[in-house]
Design a protein around this motif. Structure first.
Motif, PDB file in Angstrom:
ATOM      1  N   LEU A  68       0.817  -1.205   0.000  1.00 25.59           N
ATOM      2  CA  LEU A  68       0.000   0.000   0.000  1.00 25.59           C
ATOM      3  C   LEU A  68       0.860   1.268   0.000  1.00 25.59           C
ATOM      4  CD1 LEU A  68      -3.036   0.642   0.169  1.00 25.59           C
ATOM      5  CD2 LEU A  68      -2.809   0.615   2.673  1.00 25.59           C
ATOM      6  N   GLY A  69       1.968   1.228   0.728  1.00 28.50           N
ATOM      7  CA  GLY A  69       2.836   2.397   0.823  1.00 28.50           C
ATOM      8  C   GLY A  69       2.078   3.604   1.333  1.00 28.50           C
ATOM      9  N   GLU A  70       2.247   4.750   0.668  1.00 24.68           N
ATOM     10  CA  GLU A  70       1.574   5.978   1.101  1.00 24.68           C
ATOM     11  C   GLU A  70       0.289   6.214   0.292  1.00 24.68           C
ATOM     12  OE1 GLU A  70       2.740   7.603   3.814  1.00 24.68           O
ATOM     13  OE2 GLU A  70       4.281   6.041   3.887  1.00 24.68           O
ATOM     14  N   ARG A  71      -0.167   5.176  -0.410  1.00 26.94           N
ATOM     15  CA  ARG A  71      -1.345   5.336  -1.278  1.00 26.94           C
ATOM     16  C   ARG A  71      -2.655   5.115  -0.563  1.00 26.94           C
ATOM     17  NH1 ARG A  71       0.341   1.067  -5.766  1.00 26.94           N
ATOM     18  NH2 ARG A  71       0.394  -0.136  -3.855  1.00 26.94           N
ATOM     19  N   GLY A  72      -2.597   4.724   0.697  1.00 26.24           N
ATOM     20  CA  GLY A  72      -3.843   4.465   1.403  1.00 26.24           C
ATOM     21  C   GLY A  72      -3.588   4.053   2.833  1.00 26.24           C
ATOM     22  N   THR A  73      -4.652   3.566   3.470  1.00 26.76           N
ATOM     23  CA  THR A  73      -4.596   3.240   4.894  1.00 26.76           C
ATOM     24  C   THR A  73      -5.198   1.868   5.128  1.00 26.76           C
ATOM     25  OG1 THR A  73      -5.157   5.567   5.227  1.00 26.76           O
ATOM     26  CG2 THR A  73      -5.158   4.193   7.171  1.00 26.76           C
ATOM     27  N   LEU A  74      -4.564   1.134   5.997  1.00 26.66           N
ATOM     28  CA  LEU A  74      -5.123  -0.148   6.423  1.00 26.66           C
ATOM     29  C   LEU A  74      -6.220   0.144   7.439  1.00 26.66           C
ATOM     30  CD1 LEU A  74      -4.950  -3.283   6.535  1.00 26.66           C
ATOM     31  CD2 LEU A  74      -3.221  -3.005   8.335  1.00 26.66           C
ATOM     32  N   LYS A  75      -7.438  -0.313   7.163  1.00 24.28           N
ATOM     33  CA  LYS A  75      -8.570  -0.051   8.066  1.00 24.28           C
ATOM     34  C   LYS A  75      -8.800  -1.205   9.041  1.00 24.28           C
ATOM     35  CE  LYS A  75     -10.464   3.267   7.684  1.00 24.28           C
ATOM     36  NZ  LYS A  75     -10.010   4.551   8.263  1.00 24.28           N
ATOM     37  N   SER A  76      -8.636  -2.418   8.555  1.00 27.54           N
ATOM     38  CA  SER A  76      -8.819  -3.569   9.447  1.00 27.54           C
ATOM     39  C   SER A  76      -8.151  -4.781   8.828  1.00 27.54           C
ATOM     40  CB  SER A  76     -10.311  -3.861   9.669  1.00 27.54           C
ATOM     41  OG  SER A  76     -10.913  -4.277   8.468  1.00 27.54           O
ATOM     42  N   PHE A  77      -7.795  -5.721   9.682  1.00 27.92           N
ATOM     43  CA  PHE A  77      -7.388  -7.019   9.142  1.00 27.92           C
ATOM     44  C   PHE A  77      -7.589  -8.098  10.180  1.00 27.92           C
ATOM     45  CE2 PHE A  77      -2.911  -8.669   9.855  1.00 27.92           C
ATOM     46  CZ  PHE A  77      -2.474  -7.740  10.793  1.00 27.92           C
ATOM     47  N   GLU A  78      -7.872  -9.295   9.686  1.00 28.40           N
ATOM     48  CA  GLU A  78      -8.069 -10.402  10.608  1.00 28.40           C
ATOM     49  C   GLU A  78      -7.427 -11.654  10.057  1.00 28.40           C
ATOM     50  OE1 GLU A  78     -12.719 -10.521   9.857  1.00 28.40           O
ATOM     51  OE2 GLU A  78     -12.071 -12.116  11.202  1.00 28.40           O
TER      52      GLU A  78
ATOM     53  N   LEU B  75      -3.087 -21.928  22.712  1.00 26.79           N
ATOM     54  CA  LEU B  75      -2.884 -21.702  21.278  1.00 26.79           C
ATOM     55  C   LEU B  75      -3.581 -20.393  20.950  1.00 26.79           C
ATOM     56  CD1 LEU B  75      -3.761 -25.002  19.369  1.00 26.79           C
ATOM     57  CD2 LEU B  75      -1.520 -23.929  19.566  1.00 26.79           C
ATOM     58  N   ASN B  76      -3.027 -19.681  19.977  1.00 29.15           N
ATOM     59  CA  ASN B  76      -3.722 -18.489  19.503  1.00 29.15           C
ATOM     60  C   ASN B  76      -4.530 -18.898  18.273  1.00 29.15           C
ATOM     61  OD1 ASN B  76      -4.571 -16.038  18.569  1.00 29.15           O
ATOM     62  ND2 ASN B  76      -2.574 -15.024  18.750  1.00 29.15           N
ATOM     63  N   GLY B  77      -5.842 -18.721  18.334  1.00 27.36           N
ATOM     64  CA  GLY B  77      -6.696 -19.136  17.219  1.00 27.36           C
ATOM     65  C   GLY B  77      -6.805 -18.101  16.118  1.00 27.36           C
ATOM     66  N   GLY B  78      -6.732 -16.833  16.503  1.00 23.96           N
ATOM     67  CA  GLY B  78      -6.848 -15.785  15.494  1.00 23.96           C
ATOM     68  C   GLY B  78      -6.915 -14.411  16.130  1.00 23.96           C
ATOM     69  N   ASN B  79      -6.753 -13.406  15.292  1.00 27.69           N
ATOM     70  CA  ASN B  79      -6.815 -12.016  15.756  1.00 27.69           C
ATOM     71  C   ASN B  79      -7.478 -11.149  14.704  1.00 27.69           C
ATOM     72  OD1 ASN B  79      -3.829 -12.920  17.041  1.00 27.69           O
ATOM     73  ND2 ASN B  79      -5.179 -11.758  18.393  1.00 27.69           N
ATOM     74  N   ARG B  80      -8.180 -10.129  15.195  1.00 26.63           N
ATOM     75  CA  ARG B  80      -8.762  -9.143  14.290  1.00 26.63           C
ATOM     76  C   ARG B  80      -8.408  -7.758  14.802  1.00 26.63           C
ATOM     77  NH1 ARG B  80     -12.834  -5.651  12.940  1.00 26.63           N
ATOM     78  NH2 ARG B  80     -13.481  -5.899  10.771  1.00 26.63           N
ATOM     79  N   PHE B  81      -7.873  -6.936  13.916  1.00 25.75           N
ATOM     80  CA  PHE B  81      -7.501  -5.559  14.258  1.00 25.75           C
ATOM     81  C   PHE B  81      -8.378  -4.596  13.459  1.00 25.75           C
ATOM     82  CE2 PHE B  81      -3.685  -8.068  14.855  1.00 25.75           C
ATOM     83  CZ  PHE B  81      -3.060  -7.531  15.964  1.00 25.75           C
ATOM     84  N   GLU B  82      -8.831  -3.563  14.145  1.00 23.09           N
ATOM     85  CA  GLU B  82      -9.591  -2.508  13.471  1.00 23.09           C
ATOM     86  C   GLU B  82      -8.945  -1.180  13.864  1.00 23.09           C
ATOM     87  OE1 GLU B  82     -14.145  -0.678  13.574  1.00 23.09           O
ATOM     88  OE2 GLU B  82     -13.597  -2.341  14.878  1.00 23.09           O
ATOM     89  N   TYR B  83      -8.714  -0.328  12.867  1.00 25.16           N
ATOM     90  CA  TYR B  83      -7.986   0.924  13.114  1.00 25.16           C
ATOM     91  C   TYR B  83      -8.873   2.128  12.851  1.00 25.16           C
ATOM     92  CZ  TYR B  83      -4.374  -2.552  12.546  1.00 25.16           C
ATOM     93  OH  TYR B  83      -3.634  -3.702  12.663  1.00 25.16           O
ATOM     94  N   LEU B  84      -8.928   3.035  13.825  1.00 21.06           N
ATOM     95  CA  LEU B  84      -9.720   4.248  13.650  1.00 21.06           C
ATOM     96  C   LEU B  84      -8.842   5.485  13.501  1.00 21.06           C
ATOM     97  CD1 LEU B  84     -11.502   2.127  15.540  1.00 21.06           C
ATOM     98  CD2 LEU B  84     -13.126   3.981  15.298  1.00 21.06           C
ATOM     99  N   GLU B  85      -7.703   5.499  14.216  1.00 22.95           N
ATOM    100  CA  GLU B  85      -6.766   6.625  14.113  1.00 22.95           C
ATOM    101  C   GLU B  85      -5.354   6.080  14.237  1.00 22.95           C
ATOM    102  OE1 GLU B  85      -7.237  10.143  16.514  1.00 22.95           O
ATOM    103  OE2 GLU B  85      -9.409   9.878  16.656  1.00 22.95           O
ATOM    104  N   PRO B  86      -4.380   6.740  13.591  1.00 26.77           N
ATOM    105  CA  PRO B  86      -3.003   6.269  13.747  1.00 26.77           C
ATOM    106  C   PRO B  86      -2.521   6.443  15.196  1.00 26.77           C
ATOM    107  CG  PRO B  86      -3.134   8.081  12.144  1.00 26.77           C
ATOM    108  CD  PRO B  86      -4.499   7.899  12.708  1.00 26.77           C
TER     109      PRO B  86
END
Lengths: 130, 139
Positions: A68-78, B75-86
């Motif tokens: 992605l670099g500076e072209r965007g933002t990661l919002k979530s991942f699982e 054991l770690n089964g999984g993780n989910r991260f959600e980002y609102l602000e840096p």
């Protein structure tokens, strides 16, 4: 950035070592013995010390943010951890775009061991700003 | 089948109750050790947290000593991260975790205990900056 479903992310290949597991244990503050004590790990039925799930998550996070670099933002991942990985074996992180809606794209991401087993699978959502 | 059903009941009693808040400042030196440990040298991470850094700021799940009576390992089964602000160097981040679900499943190699937890991270202005969900498994 114009994205289309099917677009592939450049692979990220990591070479985890026992040293890296100790470094990571210290940096995260996760001192569970299965990540640095071979005898303990075998005693609980593992093949030996294994990678932290969250270290594999960090690798997959890097896969996405490098692309992605500076072209965007990661919002979530699982991610789900489907299998164990041991140090000394390369870990290949891969991903592709699965859908694009407005300014957002959804990705499929996964990590493979050298035999091609997807030991970590997941998804990520990015917001494209440039 | 589990021989210690009371562990599940005791853990279930914790569902929804927030754990003690943990407040930590993001330090450049710690961030650098973390990015070196994961092997990610992207320059932005000198001052900003990479995607999984929050797990190093506070314990990722509430300390659940009774869970260790079940099975022989985690054991770690999984993780989910959600980002609102840096999250950036110098930010003061407060993490509050809670157990959101506890259940047992029987698998081919015996029974497993699943503990689902969520951690919410707030900045110094009280705004939520990120959320983490995780599945911790006792086997």
């Amino acid at each position: 950035m114009i994205l289309q479903p099917g677009d592939e992310l450049p692979d990220l290949i990591k070479h985890p070592t026992t040293r890296q597991l100790v470094q990571y244990a210290g940096a995260q503050g996760d001192f569970y013995e299965i990540h640095y004590d071979q005898e303990y790990a075998r005693g609980v039925g593992l093949p030996g010390v294994i990678l932290h799930g969250l270290l594999k998550a960090a690798f997959l996070g890097q896969l996405v943010t490098d692309w992605l670099g500076e072209r965007g933002t990661l919002k979530s991942f699982e991610v789900s951890y489907r299998g164990v990985d041991v140090p000394g074996r390369p870990y290949r992180c891969r991903g592709r775009v699965t859908s694009v809606t407005g300014g957002h794209a959804e990705l499929e991401i996964w990590g493979e061991d050298p035999d091609g087993n997807r030991t970590t699978v997941g998804t990520a959502v990015v917001e494209i700003t440039a | 089948m589990s021989t210690t059903p009371s562990v599940v009941d005791r853990l279930r009693a914790r569902i929804g109750t927030p754990g003690p808040p943990s407040t930590v400042m993001v330090e450049a030196g710690h961030l650098k050790r973390f990015t070196e440990a994961i092997g990610d040298s992207y320059p932005r991470w000198l001052t900003e947290a990479p995607p999984t850094y929050l797990v190093a700021l506070a314990p990722v799940s509430a300390h659940l000593p009774e869970a260790e009576e079940y099975g022989k390992g985690w054991l770690n089964g999984g993780n989910r991260f959600e980002y609102l602000e840096p999250v950036k160097v110098g930010d003061t981040i407060t993490a509050i975790g809670r157990v959101v679900d506890v259940y047992e499943k029987s698998g081919s190699s015996g029974s497993l205990l699943f503990i689902i937890f969520e951690t919410e991270y707030f900045n110094g202005h009280g705004r939520t900056v990120a959320r983490l969900r995780g599945t911790a498994i006792r086997r």
